[in-house]
Enzyme design. Structure first.
Site, mmCIF file in Angstrom:
data_model
loop_
_atom_site.group_PDB
_atom_site.id
_atom_site.type_symbol
_atom_site.label_atom_id
_atom_site.label_comp_id
_atom_site.label_asym_id
_atom_site.label_seq_id
_atom_site.Cartn_x
_atom_site.Cartn_y
_atom_site.Cartn_z
ATOM 1 N N HIS A 29 30.143 -26.579 15.593
ATOM 2 C CA HIS A 29 29.160 -26.079 13.865
ATOM 3 C C HIS A 29 27.631 -26.861 15.018
ATOM 4 O O HIS A 29 26.857 -26.071 14.831
ATOM 5 C CB HIS A 29 29.049 -26.578 12.906
ATOM 6 N N ASP A 31 23.513 -31.460 10.934
ATOM 7 C CA ASP A 31 24.881 -30.422 10.925
ATOM 8 C C ASP A 31 25.924 -31.629 11.166
ATOM 9 O O ASP A 31 26.129 -32.823 11.116
ATOM 10 C CB ASP A 31 24.704 -29.785 12.000
ATOM 11 N N SER A 56 24.876 -20.251 7.413
ATOM 12 C CA SER A 56 24.598 -21.312 8.846
ATOM 13 C C SER A 56 24.328 -20.550 10.055
ATOM 14 O O SER A 56 23.593 -21.590 10.976
ATOM 15 C CB SER A 56 26.548 -21.653 9.418
#
Ligand SMILES: *[C@@H]1O[C@H](CO)[C@@H](O)[C@H](O)[C@H]1NC(C)=O
Ligand SMILES: *[C@@H]1O[C@H](CO)[C@@H](O)[C@H](O)[C@H]1NC(C)=O
Ligand SMILES: *[C@@H]1O[C@H](CO)[C@@H](O)[C@H](O)[C@H]1NC(C)=O
Ligand SMILES: *[C@@H]1O[C@H](CO)[C@@H](O)[C@H](O)[C@H]1NC(C)=O
Ligand SMILES: *[C@@H]1O[C@H](CO)[C@@H](O)[C@H](O)[C@H]1NC(C)=O
Ligand SMILES: *[C@@H]1O[C@H](CO)[C@@H](O)[C@H](O)[C@H]1NC(C)=O
Length: 797
Positions: free
Chosen positions: A246, A173, A578
């Site tokens: 994220h 990520d 996600s």
């Protein structure tokens, strides 16, 4: 960068039509460019920036770009002692100056390098070279979640075997914010002896940032820098540090430690924890401000395999191609061979059909559903009408006038053609000042629209869904008082705005509400089947929570991710597949801890066959996109139910050979199979391979013809008993009585653990065959205690 996180609060988003326009635009670029850039997921960076990026890499034919070179390692001539020397020599034969970015040993055999198209073509004809593939760019596609999934706030509801702490989840990520309390390692034993990784140093990050929870961290930027130039270290850390948020969100969703008193600005308060709070985390940073490049992703998978992770969580995607051209599918095949479960996001390109990515059968493909939690914020109009919306706005009490405020439609306050979208610099301050502004959703980030209204002097915003989003509401931590409303409400509000001479409104924020019904519903953005690569494998596999999820965040950016957002939060609430992917990654780690001997296919089977497709009241799961029951093309096997998954009764297992036979059934050539298997594997000329033989826990039946004989599809499946001795009986339900579904046998008795029993299921369609139609059904085996369910999708094309 966008892991399948376009739907991140900070993300710009495309509406469906705009996405297809953007896709076409990019396809055009692809055909003239030798660097293929696929941005099929919704993008987090702005449209303008994305197009600019693409334009930058539309090189003339003589300009090098990155290629991934797959080598048949077993064909190394005897004159070489090391495969790297052989790779080097092959490369030198086409270019004196090209240097290797990476050599790969575990995810694939080969290397990545910069070549001109001519050099790439020349290299591909060298002996031992299986393929030379242009690099692709990939995009990144909770307090309430554990209770929603029945896991509870404490560890007590979960049997915790000693091996729970030995499970390692690798997360590819945007890196990790190690100071997040979700990485607290209090009470953790020593790092598992199986761990073979490291904690790399770099900008703002060194080995003391890792601990017994966050046991490893690496970063991969060579591919990125070769294409886009050096990382701007003033903007992002060239290290595993997460300057985006994220990666911290996905890692802590999968396996964050317990953090009491978590919330986003007071929203969603409670104890935050990941799905597998005792599992260890290893972070692999592959996504940067400009995207995630496949040479870097492969390098990270290569290392993660050697590092001995048990689960790989990848909330990113980039198009959809044959498995021997898809870097993630190739790396995942090698990981699967090592017993690693790979969980990937399905993508945020729903609700269109065929919008899935990451659909290889050795990958667990995860769609998104909602929670039973909401953040209501009402729009109250001057005419007394009141409309519900959602918001995570948290301002000081006097920032929103409680009285009715002048209200205007952005399309009436702008001279720009798309003034209704509240893009940067398009609103007229004279018309907006002191008013609440209604902006339409689409193209630029939802939170950015609010910033644009604020900059023009607006006091508040009502964000209106259009047909592309329907009634799906995603809550955002806006920078000004704002709420999102569904399409139906927005149409009524617009008619008021267009008819009342002096329209007024106010927005009322009501905080966090739990117990919203029905829940879950399948999110409109969640990518849908059918599977465009292998129609006979049903995808997605299942859905998990992915809307308005609270998890850890980076200290480098505010909750909107916008540069002008000076707020810093320890937790953030964002949405996307996600977010659903790491839920399944963490649950897979829980199952691995409870059943260390289970293969990745057995773990996936347990998650799928125990997933639910109906609410407690018996009604079928809903799809927010249609307001109707969702189908297996939307939810796969259903919504994950971890407690049942721990004790599934029977599993559909798969071995590496089963997947190799599947490749034979796809009629892949020897070299295509070698690319995936990293060795030569010969399909038996005499054997009749069928994709239908893959022992998958679901059925995607494609009736091939219109005659009686071709309208019969026969499947053999083998189930393994992982529960007590018992007798299972089958039941089949279907919404199409013209298809006869028969089982042989329809009773299976098991005397001991690990006993295997096969059965055959035959689908016989009669009557006149419909065209382009789908029907759905379900097959369940039950011993009275366990229910082992498989979804059935039947299609006539
Ligand atoms: C890591 O960085 C911290 C903070 O900058 C510093 O105190 C520490 O000495 C560093 N540790 C190592 C091993 O370099
Ligand atoms: C550990 O990693 C190295 C490469 O980083 C690899 O060569 C070695 O085989 C790995 N060891 C184990 C036990 O997996
Ligand atoms: C609007 O409706 C909601 C829910 O019915 C209610 O909580 C709120 O008080 C209402 N507001 C006004 C101004 O009527
Ligand atoms: C505002 O915009 C709408 C839709 O574009 C239009 O129908 C309406 O006439 C406009 N109103 C004014 C006052 O310009
Ligand atoms: C829009 O057009 C009007 C009339 O031509 C003009 O007065 C106004 O300044 C323009 N507004 C913007 C933001 O360009
Ligand atoms: C593979 O080839 C066989 C024989 O030509 C054919 O029957 C079958 O449909 C092909 N399978 C696929 C998946 O294309």
């Amino acid at each position: 960068m966008v892991p399948h996180s376009l739907l991140n609060t900070g993300s710009e988003e495309y509406t469906v039509t705009e996405l297809s326009a953007a896709k076409l635009n990019r396809m055009a670029i692809m055909s003239t460019s030798f660097v293929l850039l696929l941005l099929l997921a919704l993008c987090r960076f702005s449209t303008a920036a994305a197009v600019a990026d693409n334009t930058d890499v539309s090189h003339p034919k003589t300009t090098p770009s990155t290629y991934i070179v797959h080598m048949a390692k077993s064909q190394m001539p005897a004159s070489f002692e090391q495969h790297t020397h052989w790779y080097d020599s092959s490369l030198k034969s086409v270019s004196d100056s090209a240097e290797m970015l990476y050599t790969y040993t575990s995810a694939i055999h080969g290397f990545s390098t910069r070549l001109t198209p001519e050099q790439a073509a020349s290299l591909s004809s060298q002996p031992g070279v299986l393929s030379v593939l242009p690099e692709l760019k990939y995009e990144l596609h909770t307090t309430r979640t554990p209770e929603f999934l029945g896991l509870g706030q404490t560890t007590e509801t979960m049997p915790q075997s000693d091996s729970a702490g030995d499970v390692i989840i690798g997360v590819l990520d945007t890196g990790v914010w190690p100071e997040s309390k979700s990485f607290d390692d209090t009470g953790f034993g020593p790092v598992p002896s199986s761990w073979n990784g490291t904690c790399e140093s770099g900008t703002n990050f060194n080995s003391s940032n890792c601990n017994r929870k966050l046991i490893g961290a690496r970063y991969f930027a060579k591919g990125y820098e070769a294409t886009l130039g050096p990382i701007e270290e003033s903007k992002e850390s060239k290290s595993p540090r997460d300057d985006d948020g994220h990666g911290t969100h996905t890692a802590t969703t999968a396996a964050g430690s317990f953090v009491p008193g978590a919330s986003l600005l007071g929203y969603a308060p409670g104890t935050a924890r990941g799905m597998a709070p005792r599992a260890r985390i290893a972070a692999y940073k592959v996504c940067w401000v400009g995207g995630c490049f496949s040479s870097d992703i492969l390098a990270a998978m290569d290392k993660a395999i050697d590092d001995n992770v048990n689960v790989l969580s990848m909330s990113l995607g980039g198009g959809n191609s044959d498995y021997f051209r898809d870097s993630v599918a190739m790396g995942a095949f090698s990981a699967m061979e090592k017993g690693i479960l790979i969980s990937c996001s399905a993508g945020n390109a729903g609700p269109s059909a065929y919008s899935l990515s990451n659909s290889a059968p050795w990958i667990t493909t995860v769609g998104a559903g909602t929670l039973d939690r909401d953040f209501p914020a009402f729009v109250s109009l001057g005419n007394g009408k009141n409309f519900s919306g959602v918001s995570l706005y948290r301002g000081n009490s006097n920032s929103m006038p409680s009285a009715l405020t002048p209200f205007i439609y952005a399309g009436n306050a702008s001279n720009a053609t798309s003034g209704n979208l509240c893009m940067m610099g398009t609103l007229s301050p004279q018309q907006v000042k002191g008013k609440i502004v209604m902006c339409d959703r689409g193209v630029n980030a939802r939170v950015q629209k609010g910033a644009v209204v604020k900059a023009a002097g607006g006091l508040g915003m009502v964000l209106a869904n259009t047909a592309a989003n329907g009634e799906e509401l995603v809550a955002d931590a806006h920078l000004l008082p704002a709420t999102s409303v569904g399409q139906r409400n927005s149409d009524v509000i617009k008619s008021y705005l267009f008819s009342d001479p002096n329209p007024t409104a106010t927005i009322l924020f009501e905080g966090t509400k739990v117990g919203v019904q029905p829940s879950p519903v399948v999110a409109a953005f969640s990518s849908r089947g059918p599977n465009s690569i292998t129609a006979d494998v049903l995808k997605p596999d299942l859905v998990a929570p992915g809307v308005n999820i609270l998890a850890g965040w980076s200290g480098a950016v505010g909750p909107t991710g916008l540069a002008i957002d000076a707020r810093r939060v320890a937790f953030n609430i964002i949405s996307g597949t996600s977010m659903s992917c790491p839920h399944v990654s963490g649950l897979a780690a829980l199952l691995k801890g409870a059943h260390p001997e289970w293969s990745p296919a057995a773990i996936r089977s347990a998650l799928m066959t125990t997933a639910y497709t109906a609410y407690k009241n018996g009604q079928k799961l809903q799809d927010v996109a249609t307001g109707k029951p969702s189908t297996p093309f939307d939810h796969g096997a259903g919504h994950v139910d971890p407690i049942s998954a721990l004790n599934p009764g029977l599993v559909y297992d798969l071995t590496v050979d089963d997947y190799l036979n599947f490749l034979c059934a796809l009629n892949y050539s020897a070299s295509e199979i070698s690319t995936l298997a990293k060795r030569s594997y010969t399909c038996d000329e005499k054997k009749r391979y069928s994709v239908r033989d893959l022992n998958y826990p679901s059925f995607a039946v494609n009736f091939e013809g219109r005659t009686t004989s071709t309208n019969v599809a026969k499947y053999t499946r083998t189930v393994t008993n992982v529960g007590p001795a018992g007798t299972y009986k089958a039941t089949v339900t279907s919404d199409n009585p013209s298809v006869k579904i028969t089982l042989e046998p329809n009773t299976l008795s098991f005397g001991q653990v690990n006993e295997k029993k096969a059965y055959t299921v035959t689908f016989s369609a009669s009557g006149s065959a419909p065209v382009n139609a789908n029907s759905f059904g379900r097959l369940e085996w039950s011993d009275g205690k366990h229910v082992v369910g498989s979804p059935i999708a039947m299609s006539w094309n």
